[in-house]
Design a protein around this motif. Structure first.
Motif, PDB file in Angstrom:
ATOM      1  N   ARG A  53       0.841  -1.214   0.000  1.00  6.85           N
ATOM      2  CA  ARG A  53       0.000   0.000   0.000  1.00  6.85           C
ATOM      3  C   ARG A  53       0.872   1.259   0.000  1.00  6.85           C
ATOM      4  O   ARG A  53       0.542   2.251  -0.660  1.00  6.85           O
ATOM      5  CB  ARG A  53      -0.939   0.001   1.202  1.00  6.85           C
ATOM      6  CG  ARG A  53      -2.120  -0.910   1.029  1.00  6.85           C
ATOM      7  CD  ARG A  53      -3.132  -0.715   2.158  1.00  6.85           C
ATOM      8  NE  ARG A  53      -4.066  -1.809   2.169  1.00  6.85           N
ATOM      9  CZ  ARG A  53      -4.034  -2.838   3.006  1.00  6.85           C
ATOM     10  NH1 ARG A  53      -3.116  -2.900   3.954  1.00  6.85           N
ATOM     11  NH2 ARG A  53      -4.931  -3.792   2.933  1.00  6.85           N
TER      12      ARG A  53
ATOM     13  N   LYS B 149      -4.056   2.571  -7.407  1.00  6.01           N
ATOM     14  CA  LYS B 149      -5.178   2.318  -6.508  1.00  6.01           C
ATOM     15  C   LYS B 149      -6.038   1.198  -7.095  1.00  6.01           C
ATOM     16  O   LYS B 149      -6.525   1.312  -8.214  1.00  6.01           O
ATOM     17  CB  LYS B 149      -6.034   3.563  -6.329  1.00  6.01           C
ATOM     18  CG  LYS B 149      -7.238   3.334  -5.430  1.00  6.01           C
ATOM     19  CD  LYS B 149      -7.867   4.624  -5.025  1.00  6.01           C
ATOM     20  CE  LYS B 149      -9.113   4.441  -4.208  1.00  6.01           C
ATOM     21  NZ  LYS B 149      -9.030   3.562  -3.086  1.00  6.01           N
ATOM     22  N   VAL B 150      -6.195   0.119  -6.324  1.00  7.97           N
ATOM     23  CA  VAL B 150      -7.080  -0.976  -6.723  1.00  7.97           C
ATOM     24  C   VAL B 150      -8.476  -0.591  -6.242  1.00  7.97           C
ATOM     25  O   VAL B 150      -8.703  -0.388  -5.060  1.00  7.97           O
ATOM     26  CB  VAL B 150      -6.635  -2.318  -6.101  1.00  7.97           C
ATOM     27  CG1 VAL B 150      -7.614  -3.426  -6.471  1.00  7.97           C
ATOM     28  CG2 VAL B 150      -5.232  -2.677  -6.553  1.00  7.97           C
ATOM     29  N   TYR B 151      -9.411  -0.466  -7.175  1.00  7.54           N
ATOM     30  CA  TYR B 151     -10.750  -0.016  -6.803  1.00  7.54           C
ATOM     31  C   TYR B 151     -11.813  -1.094  -6.974  1.00  7.54           C
ATOM     32  O   TYR B 151     -12.956  -0.897  -6.560  1.00  7.54           O
ATOM     33  CB  TYR B 151     -11.153   1.233  -7.590  1.00  7.54           C
ATOM     34  CG  TYR B 151     -11.195   1.069  -9.081  1.00  7.54           C
ATOM     35  CD1 TYR B 151     -12.330   0.577  -9.710  1.00  7.54           C
ATOM     36  CD2 TYR B 151     -10.108   1.424  -9.864  1.00  7.54           C
ATOM     37  CE1 TYR B 151     -12.379   0.431 -11.076  1.00  7.54           C
ATOM     38  CE2 TYR B 151     -10.143   1.273 -11.232  1.00  7.54           C
ATOM     39  CZ  TYR B 151     -11.278   0.776 -11.833  1.00  7.54           C
ATOM     40  OH  TYR B 151     -11.315   0.634 -13.190  1.00  7.54           O
ATOM     41  N   GLU B 152     -11.453  -2.241  -7.567  1.00  6.77           N
ATOM     42  CA  GLU B 152     -12.474  -3.268  -7.779  1.00  6.77           C
ATOM     43  C   GLU B 152     -11.847  -4.656  -7.809  1.00  6.77           C
ATOM     44  O   GLU B 152     -10.823  -4.869  -8.439  1.00  6.77           O
ATOM     45  CB  GLU B 152     -13.192  -3.009  -9.102  1.00  6.77           C
ATOM     46  CG  GLU B 152     -14.251  -4.023  -9.428  1.00  6.77           C
ATOM     47  CD  GLU B 152     -14.880  -3.781 -10.790  1.00  6.77           C
ATOM     48  OE1 GLU B 152     -16.095  -3.980 -10.877  1.00  6.77           O
ATOM     49  OE2 GLU B 152     -14.172  -3.409 -11.737  1.00  6.77           O
TER      50      GLU B 152
ATOM     51  N   TYR C 246      -8.027  -1.311 -11.543  1.00  6.48           N
ATOM     52  CA  TYR C 246      -7.168  -0.417 -10.773  1.00  6.48           C
ATOM     53  C   TYR C 246      -6.750   0.776 -11.619  1.00  6.48           C
ATOM     54  O   TYR C 246      -6.876   0.766 -12.847  1.00  6.48           O
ATOM     55  CB  TYR C 246      -5.937  -1.162 -10.244  1.00  6.48           C
ATOM     56  CG  TYR C 246      -5.048  -1.755 -11.296  1.00  6.48           C
ATOM     57  CD1 TYR C 246      -3.882  -1.113 -11.696  1.00  6.48           C
ATOM     58  CD2 TYR C 246      -5.364  -2.957 -11.909  1.00  6.48           C
ATOM     59  CE1 TYR C 246      -3.059  -1.657 -12.660  1.00  6.48           C
ATOM     60  CE2 TYR C 246      -4.551  -3.504 -12.874  1.00  6.48           C
ATOM     61  CZ  TYR C 246      -3.398  -2.856 -13.249  1.00  6.48           C
ATOM     62  OH  TYR C 246      -2.590  -3.389 -14.206  1.00  6.48           O
ATOM     63  N   VAL C 247      -6.288   1.798 -10.944  1.00  8.95           N
ATOM     64  CA  VAL C 247      -5.801   3.003 -11.595  1.00  8.95           C
ATOM     65  C   VAL C 247      -4.296   3.063 -11.375  1.00  8.95           C
ATOM     66  O   VAL C 247      -3.824   2.874 -10.253  1.00  8.95           O
ATOM     67  CB  VAL C 247      -6.465   4.269 -11.001  1.00  8.95           C
ATOM     68  CG1 VAL C 247      -5.884   5.522 -11.614  1.00  8.95           C
ATOM     69  CG2 VAL C 247      -7.956   4.223 -11.182  1.00  8.95           C
TER      70      VAL C 247
ATOM     71  N   HIS D 229      -6.882   3.819 -16.166  1.00  8.50           N
ATOM     72  CA  HIS D 229      -7.568   2.632 -15.664  1.00  8.50           C
ATOM     73  C   HIS D 229      -7.055   1.383 -16.390  1.00  8.50           C
ATOM     74  O   HIS D 229      -6.858   1.399 -17.603  1.00  8.50           O
ATOM     75  CB  HIS D 229      -9.082   2.753 -15.873  1.00  8.50           C
ATOM     76  CG  HIS D 229      -9.680   3.831 -15.036  1.00  8.50           C
ATOM     77  ND1 HIS D 229     -10.233   3.585 -13.805  1.00  8.50           N
ATOM     78  CD2 HIS D 229      -9.788   5.164 -15.234  1.00  8.50           C
ATOM     79  CE1 HIS D 229     -10.666   4.719 -13.292  1.00  8.50           C
ATOM     80  NE2 HIS D 229     -10.407   5.687 -14.148  1.00  8.50           N
TER      81      HIS D 229
ATOM     82  N   ARG E 241      -7.302  -3.192 -16.160  1.00  9.68           N
ATOM     83  CA  ARG E 241      -8.017  -4.356 -15.632  1.00  9.68           C
ATOM     84  C   ARG E 241      -7.172  -5.592 -15.891  1.00  9.68           C
ATOM     85  O   ARG E 241      -6.403  -5.631 -16.839  1.00  9.68           O
ATOM     86  CB  ARG E 241      -9.369  -4.535 -16.321  1.00  9.68           C
ATOM     87  CG  ARG E 241     -10.311  -3.360 -16.141  1.00  9.68           C
ATOM     88  CD  ARG E 241     -11.689  -3.628 -16.687  1.00  9.68           C
ATOM     89  NE  ARG E 241     -12.374  -4.730 -16.063  1.00  9.68           N
ATOM     90  CZ  ARG E 241     -12.930  -4.718 -14.849  1.00  9.68           C
ATOM     91  NH1 ARG E 241     -12.841  -3.635 -14.124  1.00  9.68           N
ATOM     92  NH2 ARG E 241     -13.543  -5.768 -14.366  1.00  9.68           N
TER      93      ARG E 241
END
Length: 133
Positions: A79, A88-91, A103-104, A109, A111
């Motif tokens: 992290r 940043k992992v968002y899903e 992630y971004v 973006h 995947r």
């Protein structure tokens, strides 16, 4: 006329190419997702050991908790690297065929997808590393 076109072209800025994601960044994201799966596996196994009739439940539970602590330290380190590199992992979406992650990375973006067979094999490999190290 050609000189005028050159002036116009010189003053118009083209959008830079999006930065290419490095292999290290992708591996870092994959490791982060895998360590999350490993944490879920360890949580499950600790609960199962607590309710089983094995001879040394506290011993095995303490060993698994020790591994869990090391995994948490590695997740915290990842992290920190994410913050430094702008990731940043968002899903994380569990599907019947595998795991999708979004992630971004530096504003763009991305995947990726891992089949469950791969996730299982890699989780076992990671757990073996923690046991041997």
């Amino acid at each position: 006329m050609a000189a005028k076109e050159e002036e116009v072209r010189g003053s118009v800025k083209t959008a830079p190419h999006p930065p290419v994601q490095t292999e290290d960044e992708l591996e870092l994201v994959k490791r982060f997702v895998l360590l999350g799966i490993v944490m879920r596996i360890l949580d499950h196994d600790i609960r199962v050991i607590g309710t089983s009739a094995i001879k040394l439940p506290r011993f095995y539970e303490s060993m698994l908790r020790g591994i869990q602590d090391r995994v948490l330290l590695d997740l915290a380190a990842i992290r920190r690297q994410f913050r430094m590199t702008g990731i940043k992992v968002y899903e994380e979406k569990r599907e019947p065929d595998g795991l999708h992650a979004g992630y971004v990375c530096r504003g763009y973006h991305h995947r990726f997808f891992m089949l469950w067979g791969f996730v299982k094999a890699e989780s076992e490999r990671v757990l073996k590393q923690y046991l041997s190290g």
